[in-house]
Scaffold this active site. Structure first.
Site, short mmCIF file in Angstrom:
data_model
loop_
_atom_site.label_atom_id
_atom_site.label_comp_id
_atom_site.label_asym_id
_atom_site.label_seq_id
_atom_site.Cartn_x
_atom_site.Cartn_y
_atom_site.Cartn_z
N ARG A 186 -5.19 -5.18 12.36
CA ARG A 186 -4.53 -5.91 11.28
C ARG A 186 -5.36 -7.10 10.84
NH1 ARG A 186 -1.40 -10.13 12.17
NH2 ARG A 186 -0.62 -9.35 14.17
N LYS A 191 -6.42 4.04 -8.38
CA LYS A 191 -6.76 4.59 -9.69
C LYS A 191 -8.26 4.95 -9.77
CE LYS A 191 -2.45 3.55 -10.73
NZ LYS A 191 -1.94 2.70 -9.65
N ASP A 238 -5.89 -8.69 -13.35
CA ASP A 238 -5.76 -7.30 -12.92
C ASP A 238 -6.83 -6.50 -13.66
OD1 ASP A 238 -5.09 -4.59 -12.60
OD2 ASP A 238 -2.95 -5.05 -12.39
N TYR A 287 2.01 -4.30 -16.13
CA TYR A 287 2.48 -3.17 -15.33
C TYR A 287 3.90 -3.43 -14.82
CZ TYR A 287 2.92 -0.15 -11.21
OH TYR A 287 3.37 0.73 -10.27
#
Length: 398
Positions: free
Chosen positions: A49, A198, A173, A101
């Site tokens: 982590r 994407k 973004d 978005y």
């Protein structure tokens, strides 16, 4: 490696081969924990982590490609965005692109608001509106350019200057463009974000988010938050994104060229009311986009008359996948009102121009002529609808 073009740096970086074995693929370190040889001087890694060699290779790669100093890999694009918003505190205010978005709208409108973080949605193509929206407690200007799904263009450098003048951060973004076409940190942004699901990964086989910064202060705070929240990308998924990065340049080049061809076809079709694509010189943001980006990208949106027209078109299209997401090797046709922006109330969608007739197309690697022929045969079913001649479609010059 920084002297080479991005096209070359996608393939050749500090992790081009494994220094222990010579393997030309980054090893997948699937371990959750790491043996500590020395009690007083623990090793670089202790628990995945907090740090994992495979994830670190990806984080270093995205930092280098975005001309940043520190990168981060998260479990999803929304994990990257949500964790980044946690740099804010109760009482802070955010100015954010109105055409954003749906998942970002949801986190800012329905989640952060509960924790005392206020926001204002503005048309970021209008710098006066941005400046007017800034308050004494504004800490962040959040940009999505090109925006999703209407492909609006924000002047990153101008907004970043406004932010710095008002002691605010600027987040961008960069999902639609990727570092292959746009590098917001070079334009003054403090943090750049990606849904790596994407174009960066590019094969519809992994969900991932990335962030990069050149600010030591932002990097330190985001490192703490990433470790605290634990929404990190696993080793195997990190390897999949690294694999996808290697072909990003050629994939995006071909898809963008095809997107222009298809956009031009759609703009001339009598059943298409409008096409949204920053590659058109008539696009309101064309010159700004040309200045700050190296291409128009592979995503476009187009508007049909109504929901029934969308239903008929998507029912009869054969090549594109009708699905959520974008940026894959296969073309993806999406319906924002029911997919990416379903979490946005209908009145908010209408206010932003996200109509029930709007479709978004992410162009893949198919032959564009095949896609055009597919559109033609699907449009024939719309032309058979009753009273199609009475629709009264008004068309704007493209």
């Amino acid at each position: 490696m920084t002297d080479y073009s991005l096209q070359t740096r996608l393939l050749h970086n500090d992790h081009k081969f494994d220094k222990y074995t010579g393997a030309v693929s980054v090893p997948i370190q699937q371990a959750s924990t790491f043996h500590q040889i020395d009690f007083d001087e623990p090793g670089k890694y202790d628990y995945s982590r907090s740090g994992n060699p495979t994830r670190e290779a990806l984080e270093e790669a995205i930092a280098g490609l975005e001309n940043g100093t520190k990168g981060f890999a998260f479990a999803s694009g929304m994990a990257a965005i949500s964790t980044s918003f946690m740099l804010l505190s109760q009482g802070d205010h955010v100015v954010i692109s109105e055409d954003v978005y749906g998942g970002t709208f949801r986190i800012i409108n329905d989640v952060l608001h509960r924790f005392g973080i206020d926001h204002t949605f503005v048309d970021m193509t209008d710098l006066h509106s941005v400046a007017t929206a800034i308050r004494p407690n504004t800490k962040l200007l959040y940009i999505e350019t090109p925006s999703n799904p209407l492909l609006k263009i924000t002047d990153i450098q101008a907004v970043a200057k406004l932010a710095k003048a008002n002691d605010c951060l600027t987040f961008v973004d960069n999902t639609f463009m990727t570092p292959a076409l746009q590098q917001p940190l070079d334009l003054g942004a403090d943090l750049v974000l990606h849904s790596a699901t994407k174009f960066i990964a590019g094969h519809s086989d992994v969900v991932a988010g990335l962030a990069a910064t050149n600010s030591e202060q932002v990097a330190e705070k985001l490192s703490f938050l990433q470790n605290s929240f634990g929404s990190i990308l696993g080793a195997h998924d990190s390897w999949l994104v690294l694999r996808g990065l290697k072909t990003l340049h050629c994939r995006l080049n071909q898809s963008a060229a095809s997107a222009l061809t298809i956009a031009e076809f759609l703009a001339k079709h009598p059943l298409v009311e409008e096409v949204y694509y920053p590659g058109f010189t008539a696009h309101p943001g064309y010159f700004t986009h040309t200045y700050q980006s190296k291409g128009a990208g592979a995503v476009l949106s187009f508007r049909l008359k109504d929901e029934e027209a969308v239903r008929q078109l998507t029912k009869h299209m054969k090549i594109p996948v009708y699905a959520v997401s974008l940026g894959a090797v296969e073309s993806i046709l999406s319906y924002p009102a029911r997919m990416s922006h379903a979490s946005m109330p209908p009145e908010e969608r209408r206010k932003r121009g996200i109509t029930d007739g709007l479709l978004r197309l992410s162009v893949g690697l198919e032959n564009p002529e095949d896609l055009i022929e597919d559109f033609k045969q699907a449009f024939q079913y719309l032309e058979q609808r009753p009273k199609v001649a009475d629709w009264g479609i008004s068309r704007e010059a493209k």
